[in-house]
Design a protein around this motif. Structure first.
Motif, short mmCIF file in Angstrom:
data_model
loop_
_atom_site.label_atom_id
_atom_site.label_comp_id
_atom_site.label_asym_id
_atom_site.label_seq_id
_atom_site.Cartn_x
_atom_site.Cartn_y
_atom_site.Cartn_z
N PHE A 238 0.85 -1.19 0.00
CA PHE A 238 0.00 0.00 0.00
C PHE A 238 0.88 1.24 0.00
N TYR A 239 1.31 1.65 -1.17
CA TYR A 239 2.20 2.81 -1.28
C TYR A 239 2.09 3.38 -2.69
N THR A 240 2.58 4.58 -2.85
CA THR A 240 2.63 5.22 -4.17
C THR A 240 3.97 4.92 -4.81
N VAL A 241 3.94 4.30 -5.97
CA VAL A 241 5.18 3.91 -6.63
C VAL A 241 5.89 5.16 -7.14
N PRO A 242 7.13 5.38 -6.71
CA PRO A 242 7.87 6.56 -7.21
C PRO A 242 8.19 6.41 -8.69
N LYS A 243 8.19 7.53 -9.38
CA LYS A 243 8.52 7.48 -10.80
C LYS A 243 10.02 7.26 -10.98
N PRO A 244 10.39 6.47 -11.98
CA PRO A 244 11.82 6.21 -12.18
C PRO A 244 12.56 7.46 -12.60
N LYS A 245 13.87 7.47 -12.37
CA LYS A 245 14.69 8.63 -12.74
C LYS A 245 15.64 8.27 -13.87
N LYS A 246 15.94 9.27 -14.69
CA LYS A 246 16.89 9.10 -15.77
C LYS A 246 18.31 9.16 -15.22
N GLU A 247 19.27 8.92 -16.10
CA GLU A 247 20.67 8.94 -15.67
C GLU A 247 21.09 10.30 -15.14
N ASP A 248 20.45 11.38 -15.64
CA ASP A 248 20.82 12.72 -15.18
C ASP A 248 20.11 13.11 -13.88
N GLY A 249 19.32 12.18 -13.33
CA GLY A 249 18.66 12.44 -12.06
C GLY A 249 17.27 13.02 -12.18
N THR A 250 16.82 13.39 -13.38
CA THR A 250 15.48 13.93 -13.56
C THR A 250 14.46 12.81 -13.64
N VAL A 251 13.22 13.13 -13.31
CA VAL A 251 12.15 12.13 -13.30
C VAL A 251 11.78 11.75 -14.72
N ASP A 252 11.65 10.44 -14.95
CA ASP A 252 11.24 9.93 -16.25
C ASP A 252 9.71 9.89 -16.29
N GLU A 253 9.11 10.85 -16.96
CA GLU A 253 7.65 10.96 -17.01
C GLU A 253 7.02 9.90 -17.89
N SER A 254 7.81 9.18 -18.66
CA SER A 254 7.25 8.20 -19.60
C SER A 254 6.99 6.86 -18.94
N GLY A 255 7.51 6.65 -17.74
CA GLY A 255 7.43 5.33 -17.13
C GLY A 255 6.04 4.85 -16.83
N ASP A 256 5.08 5.77 -16.59
CA ASP A 256 3.72 5.36 -16.24
C ASP A 256 2.71 5.91 -17.23
N SER A 257 3.13 6.08 -18.47
CA SER A 257 2.26 6.66 -19.48
C SER A 257 1.47 5.59 -20.21
N ASP A 258 0.22 5.90 -20.52
CA ASP A 258 -0.60 4.98 -21.30
C ASP A 258 -0.21 4.98 -22.76
N ASP A 259 0.67 5.92 -23.18
CA ASP A 259 1.07 5.97 -24.58
C ASP A 259 1.78 4.70 -25.01
N GLU A 260 2.39 3.98 -24.03
CA GLU A 260 3.10 2.76 -24.37
C GLU A 260 2.16 1.72 -24.93
N ASP A 261 0.89 1.77 -24.50
CA ASP A 261 -0.08 0.82 -25.00
C ASP A 261 -0.34 1.02 -26.48
N ASP A 262 -0.10 2.23 -26.99
CA ASP A 262 -0.37 2.55 -28.39
C ASP A 262 0.85 2.37 -29.27
#
Length: 315
Positions: A238-262
């Motif tokens: 029961f927790y909020t999954v943190p978004k993954p980070k890129k090599e430069d330390g910024t948050v990877d916004e694509s990790g939880d996107s529904d666009d991957e389904d398309d």
């Protein structure tokens, strides 16, 4: 260099060299002591590696090497052990691209018996996701009731508190019985079901135009929420999954996107899907099953749709 001078020593029967069995005994003694509490490892290491560790350590120290051994089963993709050599190796990032995938995989693992093989399949992940959605919904409903009730908790006329206490006791018994996590998960759902039953009772009374008697068991629902939190100290779901980070330390916004389904499905994957469809139409069930397994190993799931084309998605 395989035979470098600083990695060998002279003995009466020739040059000695370190081996991985001996390395583990040496590291365990240096950093953990002559007797350790718990030693974990895959079931394939039980012999000869762990038996060698025992023989070496106890022979050298004259004391028991380890008090408790935990050997986990393999992770299987389809009916085969997952391994790089078999070409069916999946990473967590590839197998769990979305937040609900991450939590589902965690629940799938921690609710299984660690000694048994763990089968990673579309069906198993789907069942884990369904279980989490059910529990999340109950927690949301309880939070709403507790917020509205404020300081007024009322009594426990429905006996939910007694059910919760029973399930917590069963939960503890399961944990000390060789980490019997399937039984622990059953206790978790025992308290979930108690809350669901209470919500259904009150809803039915209101639907019939009346008022629930006794009223909503706020004290019991509070006990359910507390028990779920207590059990979650073990499950950790029961927790909020943190978004993954890129090599430069910024948050990877694509990790939880529904666009991957398309994203387009590769041609070679679609070829296998079409071959499976043709095999099913020809009633070649063994070949159809083999092709589904092959697609799973390649990281894709196929969901059959009655009267339509199958839905293909990346695991």
């Amino acid at each position: 260099d395989f035979d470098r001078d600083d990695a060998t020593w002279d003995t009466e029967i020739g040059q000695g060299r370190p081996g991985w069995h001996l390395e583990c005994s040496a590291m365990a003694k240096r950093y953990l002591g002559e007797t350790i509490d718990i030693h974990c490892g895959g079931i394939d290491l039980k012999f000869p590696h762990h038996e060698n560790e025992i023989a070496q350590s106890e022979g050298a120290n004259g004391k028991p090497f380890c008090n408790c051994w935990l050997h986990n089963g393999f992770v299987n993709i389809g009916d085969e052990k997952m391994s790089k050599s078999k070409g069916n190796f999946l990473t967590l990032r590839g197998a769990c691209p979305k937040a609900d995938d991450v939590r589902a995989y965690r629940y799938l693992v921690v609710s299984s018996q660690y000694r048994n093989p763990l089968s990673f399949t579309e069906a198993a992940m789907g069942a884990a996701k369904g279980a989490l959605k059910r529990m999340d919904r109950v927690r949301e409903q309880i939070d709403e009731v507790l917020t509205e009730a404020g300081e007024s908790t009322g009594g426990d006329k429905a006996g939910i508190v007694a059910t919760v206490e029973k399930e917590l006791a069963n939960f503890e018994v399961a944990l000390v019985d060789d980490l019997s996590m399937p039984r622990a998960a059953a206790s978790l759902f025992g308290v979930v079901k108690a809350a669901e039953t209470e919500f259904k009772r009150v809803k039915k009374a209101e639907k019939d135009g009346g008022v629930a008697d006794p009223p909503m068991n706020v004290a019991g629902l509070g006990a359910v929420k507390k028990a779920m939190d207590e059990m979650d100290r073990v499950f950790g779901i029961f927790y909020t999954v943190p978004k993954p980070k890129k090599e430069d330390g910024t948050v990877d916004e694509s990790g939880d996107s529904d666009d991957e389904d398309d994203a387009p499905i590769p041609d070679d994957i679609m070829t296998l899907v079409n071959e499976r469809t043709a095999a099913k139409e020809a009633k070649e069930w063994d070949r159809a099953d083999a092709l589904r397994t092959e697609l799973t190993e390649l990281g894709y799931s196929v969901k059959d749709v009655k009267g339509g084309d199958p839905i293909v998605s990346q695991l």
